[in-house]
Scaffold this active site. Structure first.
Site, PDB file in Angstrom:
ATOM      1  N   GLU A 164      -6.555   4.397   8.054  1.00 43.85           N
ATOM      2  CA  GLU A 164      -6.433   5.808   7.911  1.00 43.85           C
ATOM      3  C   GLU A 164      -7.644   6.342   7.018  1.00 43.85           C
ATOM      4  O   GLU A 164      -8.164   7.462   7.389  1.00 43.85           O
ATOM      5  CB  GLU A 164      -5.346   5.978   6.770  1.00 43.85           C
ATOM      6  CG  GLU A 164      -4.015   5.716   7.850  1.00 43.85           C
ATOM      7  CD  GLU A 164      -2.776   5.255   7.042  1.00 43.85           C
ATOM      8  OE1 GLU A 164      -2.663   5.174   5.742  1.00 43.85           O
ATOM      9  OE2 GLU A 164      -1.898   4.614   7.449  1.00 43.85           O
TER      10      GLU A 164
ATOM     11  N   SER B 296       3.629  -2.940  10.290  1.00 45.55           N
ATOM     12  CA  SER B 296       5.010  -2.760  10.310  1.00 45.55           C
ATOM     13  C   SER B 296       5.770  -4.090   9.757  1.00 45.55           C
ATOM     14  O   SER B 296       6.761  -4.540  10.727  1.00 45.55           O
ATOM     15  CB  SER B 296       5.463  -2.476  11.703  1.00 45.55           C
ATOM     16  OG  SER B 296       4.923  -1.119  12.002  1.00 45.55           O
TER      17      SER B 296
ATOM     18  N   GLY C 220       2.443   1.626  10.681  1.00 50.00           N
ATOM     19  CA  GLY C 220       3.299   2.562  10.650  1.00 50.00           C
ATOM     20  C   GLY C 220       4.286   3.108  12.207  1.00 50.00           C
ATOM     21  O   GLY C 220       4.802   4.135  12.053  1.00 50.00           O
TER      22      GLY C 220
ATOM     23  N   GLY D  96       2.773  -1.460   4.276  1.00 47.42           N
ATOM     24  CA  GLY D  96       2.929   0.175   4.157  1.00 47.42           C
ATOM     25  C   GLY D  96       4.427   0.539   3.805  1.00 47.42           C
ATOM     26  O   GLY D  96       4.818   0.081   2.599  1.00 47.42           O
ATOM     27  N   GLY D  97       4.998   1.013   4.637  1.00 48.68           N
ATOM     28  CA  GLY D  97       6.335   1.561   4.706  1.00 48.68           C
ATOM     29  C   GLY D  97       7.448   0.720   3.749  1.00 48.68           C
ATOM     30  O   GLY D  97       7.782   1.400   2.843  1.00 48.68           O
TER      31      GLY D  97
ATOM     32  N   HIS E  10      -9.449   0.895   4.907  1.00 45.90           N
ATOM     33  CA  HIS E  10      -7.980   0.689   5.636  1.00 45.90           C
ATOM     34  C   HIS E  10      -8.288   1.992   6.893  1.00 45.90           C
ATOM     35  O   HIS E  10      -9.043   2.956   6.960  1.00 45.90           O
ATOM     36  CB  HIS E  10      -6.938   1.642   4.687  1.00 45.90           C
ATOM     37  CG  HIS E  10      -5.788   1.719   5.269  1.00 45.90           C
ATOM     38  ND1 HIS E  10      -4.839   2.590   6.351  1.00 45.90           N
ATOM     39  CD2 HIS E  10      -4.561   0.512   4.789  1.00 45.90           C
ATOM     40  CE1 HIS E  10      -3.544   2.358   6.275  1.00 45.90           C
ATOM     41  NE2 HIS E  10      -3.431   1.112   5.834  1.00 45.90           N
TER      42      HIS E  10
ATOM     43  N   ASN F  82       0.670  -1.034   0.082  1.00 43.54           N
ATOM     44  CA  ASN F  82      -0.207   0.133   0.011  1.00 43.54           C
ATOM     45  C   ASN F  82       0.926   1.109   0.027  1.00 43.54           C
ATOM     46  O   ASN F  82       1.588   1.529   0.845  1.00 43.54           O
ATOM     47  CB  ASN F  82      -0.901  -0.145   1.227  1.00 43.54           C
ATOM     48  CG  ASN F  82      -1.843   1.133   1.548  1.00 43.54           C
ATOM     49  OD1 ASN F  82      -1.764   1.961   0.379  1.00 43.54           O
ATOM     50  ND2 ASN F  82      -2.284   1.173   2.513  1.00 43.54           N
ATOM     51  N   TRP F  83       1.069   1.937  -1.094  1.00 41.22           N
ATOM     52  CA  TRP F  83       1.892   2.867  -1.175  1.00 41.22           C
ATOM     53  C   TRP F  83       1.248   4.142  -0.631  1.00 41.22           C
ATOM     54  O   TRP F  83       1.977   5.251  -0.781  1.00 41.22           O
ATOM     55  CB  TRP F  83       2.344   3.048  -2.805  1.00 41.22           C
ATOM     56  CG  TRP F  83       2.967   2.052  -3.085  1.00 41.22           C
ATOM     57  CD1 TRP F  83       3.645   1.017  -2.511  1.00 41.22           C
ATOM     58  CD2 TRP F  83       3.794   1.536  -4.497  1.00 41.22           C
ATOM     59  NE1 TRP F  83       4.468   0.155  -3.202  1.00 41.22           N
ATOM     60  CE2 TRP F  83       4.381   0.610  -4.602  1.00 41.22           C
ATOM     61  CE3 TRP F  83       3.596   2.354  -5.906  1.00 41.22           C
ATOM     62  CZ2 TRP F  83       5.209  -0.114  -5.566  1.00 41.22           C
ATOM     63  CZ3 TRP F  83       3.907   1.670  -6.915  1.00 41.22           C
ATOM     64  CH2 TRP F  83       4.936   0.613  -6.721  1.00 41.22           C
ATOM     65  N   LYS F  84       0.222   4.424  -0.271  1.00 37.66           N
ATOM     66  CA  LYS F  84      -0.511   5.543   0.216  1.00 37.66           C
ATOM     67  C   LYS F  84      -0.134   6.767  -0.486  1.00 37.66           C
ATOM     68  O   LYS F  84      -0.237   6.629  -1.746  1.00 37.66           O
ATOM     69  CB  LYS F  84      -0.053   5.572   1.685  1.00 37.66           C
ATOM     70  CG  LYS F  84      -0.123   4.187   2.554  1.00 37.66           C
ATOM     71  CD  LYS F  84       0.171   4.509   3.888  1.00 37.66           C
ATOM     72  CE  LYS F  84      -0.002   2.915   4.662  1.00 37.66           C
ATOM     73  NZ  LYS F  84       0.120   3.196   6.284  1.00 37.66           N
TER      74      LYS F  84
ATOM     75  N   GLU G 145      -5.251  -5.580  10.234  1.00 36.81           N
ATOM     76  CA  GLU G 145      -4.365  -4.800  10.360  1.00 36.81           C
ATOM     77  C   GLU G 145      -4.432  -3.967  11.837  1.00 36.81           C
ATOM     78  O   GLU G 145      -5.448  -3.094  12.067  1.00 36.81           O
ATOM     79  CB  GLU G 145      -4.328  -3.580   9.640  1.00 36.81           C
ATOM     80  CG  GLU G 145      -4.051  -4.084   8.114  1.00 36.81           C
ATOM     81  CD  GLU G 145      -3.535  -3.106   6.984  1.00 36.81           C
ATOM     82  OE1 GLU G 145      -2.449  -3.348   6.712  1.00 36.81           O
ATOM     83  OE2 GLU G 145      -4.159  -1.948   7.060  1.00 36.81           O
TER      84      GLU G 145
HETATM   85  C1  PEP Z   1      -0.667  -0.195   6.207  1.00 35.75           C
HETATM   86  O1  PEP Z   1      -0.860   0.845   5.984  1.00 35.75           O
HETATM   87  O2  PEP Z   1      -1.473  -1.136   5.609  1.00 35.75           O
HETATM   88  C2  PEP Z   1       0.350  -0.741   6.872  1.00 35.75           C
HETATM   89  C3  PEP Z   1       0.537  -1.881   7.160  1.00 35.75           C
HETATM   90  O3  PEP Z   1       1.536   0.001   7.073  1.00 35.75           O
HETATM   91  P1  PEP Z   1       3.017  -0.364   7.760  1.00 35.75           P
HETATM   92  O4  PEP Z   1       3.247  -1.422   6.767  1.00 35.75           O
HETATM   93  O5  PEP Z   1       3.765   0.848   7.228  1.00 35.75           O
HETATM   94  O6  PEP Z   1       2.719  -0.477   9.144  1.00 35.75           O
END
Ligand code: PEP
Length: 252
Positions: free
Chosen positions: A99, A215, A175, A236-237, A97, A9-11, A169
């Site tokens: 967010e 994470s 994050g 994500g990251g 998600h 997920n590149w957000k 999640e």
């Molecule tokens: C996400 O936003 O779906 C996520 C899992 O982010 P991260 O891996 O950065 O925690």
């Protein structure tokens, strides 16, 4: 056998040039990897979706959307419809998600509508859900997750469920650098599968891929993915760097 999936997920990251470079790098790095039936998914921001779809053609990389509006079309400034996604070759959309829930007020009711719209348009859904830190601290995490699933998804029939990928999640792990332990992930995934089992029966529940997100990094992916009810990850990251994302893909 359930489908294994690693999704990035590149957000709201990467301009057009960075998106192109990331896709190019990933294409190259996974070419040498034997992926079998594992699906590799990336979700760039809306403005770069079309370019990403074109660049990922004839590769193992599937490009998906990060969100979608529930209405067919109309006066919804700034929003994107299912039709628009389909038109540029998108087949899957991420919904729910944390967010979107936290910053954009997406409730279970809104998400139910979005899920219905996506499925009516033959879009596959990656449905995200998970508890807040306070829910876990107060030992309410199972109840919260159960409610999220019941309110937005459990009206679906068995056939619809085939087009749903679940992504658990825990919000406290997104994050933050803090990851659920492989045991915590497995415990929740097994609980989710038991809910699916009660609602849809064993055959259907055994076929649903449940991803873990929060994470995930090259250093912890293998152990998390080794758990029997964890069918992959939503990243994500660490999905923003070719080497890290490739290492995570190779961990599955
Ligand atoms: C996400 O936003 O779906 C996520 C899992 O982010 P991260 O891996 O950065 O925690």
């Amino acid at each position: 056998m359930r489908t294994k999936i690693v999704a990035g997920n590149w957000k709201m990251n990467n301009n057009l040039d960075e998106t192109k470079k990331l896709i190019k790098g990933l294409k190259k790095s996974i070419k040498k990897t034997s992926l079998g039936k594992t699906r590799v998914i990336v979700a760039p921001t809306f403005v770069n979706l079309y370019s990403a779809v074109k660049r990922a053609k004839k590769s193992k990389i599937e490009v998906v959307a990060q969100n979608m509006h529930q209405a067919k079309n109309g006066a919804f400034t700034g929003e994107i419809s299912a039709d628009m996604l389909l038109d540029i070759g998108i087949k899957t959309v991420i919904l729910g998600h944390s967010e979107r829930r936290t910053y954009f007020g997406e409730t279970d009711e809104i998400l139910k509508n979005k899920v219905d719209t996506a499925l009516e348009n033959n879009l596959e859904v990656i449905f995200c859900f998970g508890e807040l830190l306070e829910d876990r601290k107060s030992d309410n995490h199972f109840k919260v997750v159960e409610n999220q699933l019941k309110k937005a998804l459990f009206h679906l029939n068995k056939k619809d469920l085939k087009n749903i990928i679940l992504a658990y999640e825990p919000v406290w792990a997104i994050g933050t650098g803090e990851t659920a332990s492989p045991e915590q992930a497995q415990e929740m995934h097994a609980f989710i599968r038991s809910l699916l089992n009660e609602q849809y029966g064993e055959k259907t529940s055994n076929g649903v891929s449940i991803l873990y997100g929060g994470s995930v990094k090259p250093t912890n992916a293998k152990e998390i993915f080794s758990k029997p009810d964890v069918d992959g990850g939503l990243i994500g990251g660490a999905s923003l760097k070719v080497d890290d994302f490739t290492a995570i893909i190779k961990s599955i």
